[in-house]
Scaffold this motif. Structure first.
Motif, mmCIF file in Angstrom:
data_model
loop_
_atom_site.group_PDB
_atom_site.id
_atom_site.type_symbol
_atom_site.label_atom_id
_atom_site.label_comp_id
_atom_site.label_asym_id
_atom_site.label_seq_id
_atom_site.Cartn_x
_atom_site.Cartn_y
_atom_site.Cartn_z
ATOM 1 N N ARG A 3 -6.846 3.960 3.067
ATOM 2 C CA ARG A 3 -5.893 4.452 4.065
ATOM 3 C C ARG A 3 -6.233 3.987 5.472
ATOM 4 O O ARG A 3 -5.367 3.625 6.250
ATOM 5 C CB ARG A 3 -5.815 5.980 4.039
ATOM 6 C CG ARG A 3 -4.844 6.516 5.113
ATOM 7 C CD ARG A 3 -4.380 7.921 4.877
ATOM 8 N NE ARG A 3 -3.732 8.135 3.609
ATOM 9 C CZ ARG A 3 -2.481 7.777 3.298
ATOM 10 N NH1 ARG A 3 -1.755 7.131 4.177
ATOM 11 N NH2 ARG A 3 -1.979 8.049 2.129
ATOM 12 N N TYR A 47 0.831 -1.204 0.000
ATOM 13 C CA TYR A 47 0.000 0.000 0.000
ATOM 14 C C TYR A 47 0.866 1.256 0.000
ATOM 15 O O TYR A 47 0.594 2.200 -0.746
ATOM 16 C CB TYR A 47 -0.943 0.009 1.210
ATOM 17 C CG TYR A 47 -1.731 1.296 1.302
ATOM 18 C CD1 TYR A 47 -2.822 1.507 0.473
ATOM 19 C CD2 TYR A 47 -1.354 2.300 2.191
ATOM 20 C CE1 TYR A 47 -3.527 2.696 0.521
ATOM 21 C CE2 TYR A 47 -2.058 3.487 2.252
ATOM 22 C CZ TYR A 47 -3.139 3.686 1.420
ATOM 23 O OH TYR A 47 -3.833 4.866 1.464
ATOM 24 N N GLY A 89 -5.451 6.711 -2.991
ATOM 25 C CA GLY A 89 -5.602 5.607 -2.041
ATOM 26 C C GLY A 89 -6.292 5.968 -0.740
ATOM 27 O O GLY A 89 -6.262 5.189 0.209
ATOM 28 N N TYR A 117 -0.069 3.638 -3.123
ATOM 29 C CA TYR A 117 -1.226 4.508 -2.855
ATOM 30 C C TYR A 117 -1.266 5.789 -3.692
ATOM 31 O O TYR A 117 -2.362 6.236 -4.065
ATOM 32 C CB TYR A 117 -1.371 4.811 -1.355
ATOM 33 C CG TYR A 117 -0.500 5.908 -0.815
ATOM 34 C CD1 TYR A 117 -0.865 7.249 -0.946
ATOM 35 C CD2 TYR A 117 0.681 5.622 -0.152
ATOM 36 C CE1 TYR A 117 -0.063 8.254 -0.446
ATOM 37 C CE2 TYR A 117 1.482 6.612 0.353
ATOM 38 C CZ TYR A 117 1.102 7.935 0.204
ATOM 39 O OH TYR A 117 1.893 8.927 0.693
ATOM 40 N N LEU A 159 -3.318 4.988 -6.737
ATOM 41 C CA LEU A 159 -4.676 4.492 -6.576
ATOM 42 C C LEU A 159 -5.684 5.621 -6.696
ATOM 43 O O LEU A 159 -5.338 6.801 -6.573
ATOM 44 C CB LEU A 159 -4.830 3.808 -5.213
ATOM 45 C CG LEU A 159 -3.971 2.574 -4.950
ATOM 46 C CD1 LEU A 159 -4.205 2.059 -3.529
ATOM 47 C CD2 LEU A 159 -4.241 1.489 -5.972
ATOM 48 N N ASP A 198 -8.197 0.649 -9.766
ATOM 49 C CA ASP A 198 -7.224 0.105 -8.822
ATOM 50 C C ASP A 198 -7.040 -1.411 -8.937
ATOM 51 O O ASP A 198 -6.077 -1.962 -8.391
ATOM 52 C CB ASP A 198 -7.640 0.451 -7.389
ATOM 53 C CG ASP A 198 -7.671 1.950 -7.155
ATOM 54 O OD1 ASP A 198 -7.276 2.721 -8.060
ATOM 55 O OD2 ASP A 198 -8.090 2.363 -6.069
#
Length: 192
Positions: free
Chosen positions: A24, A9, A20, A13, A16, A85
């Motif tokens: 989160r 991640y 993201g 991120y 994304l 994503d």
């Protein structure tokens, strides 16, 4: 297959959807991920739609608060990844059923509770299971002790007869919304 996707991640991120933010975690009134080790019964509440489609819903917040109040239970949240994503999830071999707080996959939880609000969401369940390494049929899930118990509830739970088969994609369907009943189900599962 790794079950902790925190490093993944942190790498992806920015690419994304919404940088993201939907994955989160750290929302108000959520437990710190370090509580995962202190609360031995873990529950992942998953929406069958994206965060963007369900962010204004109070269901996740309510389920989380109920689970958090049950002694020894660590709750986490998951959402259907946005279409953009999905390629990043595939590249990182990240499961679609991924906790927003812990960045842990489904096999790190004892129960996955699917929240089903509308009938159209049901089509997402088999795909979420497939992309999370969870068998879509109960017979195959029962052969693997690492697979969590799969429960489905929500406003549409009463209309899920398509799942009432000899080899269903979930292990139980909860019809209702009483907080005490939800807490009691978690207590029973924790005790089991």
């Amino acid at each position: 297959m790794s079950t902790d996707f925190f490093e993944w991640y942190e790498r992806v991120y920015p690419q994304l959807t919404g940088h993201g933010l939907w994955l989160r975690g750290g929302e108000p009134h959520t437990l710190s991920p370090d509580q995962y080790a202190r609360r031995p019964f873990r529950v992942l509440f998953a929406r069958l739609s994206t965060y963007a489609d369900t962010a204004e819903s109070f269901t996740h917040t309510m389920l989380y608060a109920i689970a958090r109040s049950v002694a020894g239970v660590f709750p986490d949240l998951a959402y259907l990844p946005p279409r953009h994503d999905m390629a990043f999830f595939a590249q990182g071999q990240a499961p679609w059923l991924l906790g927003t707080q812990t960045k842990r996959g489904p096999r790190d939880f004892d129960v996955i509770g699917f929240s089903n609000s509308i009938v159209q969401e049901l089509i997402n369940l088999p795909t979420m299971l497939q992309h999370s390494g969870i068998p879509a049929g109960k017979r195959d899930r029962m052969k693997d002790p690492a697979v969590p118990l799969l429960l489905l509830g929500g406003a549409n739970a009463l209309h899920t007869s398509v799942f009432w088969t000899d080899d269903p994609p979930v292990d139980g369907i909860f019809v209702g919304a009483a907080e005490q009943q939800i807490a009691r189900i978690l207590q029973i599962c924790r005790a089991g």
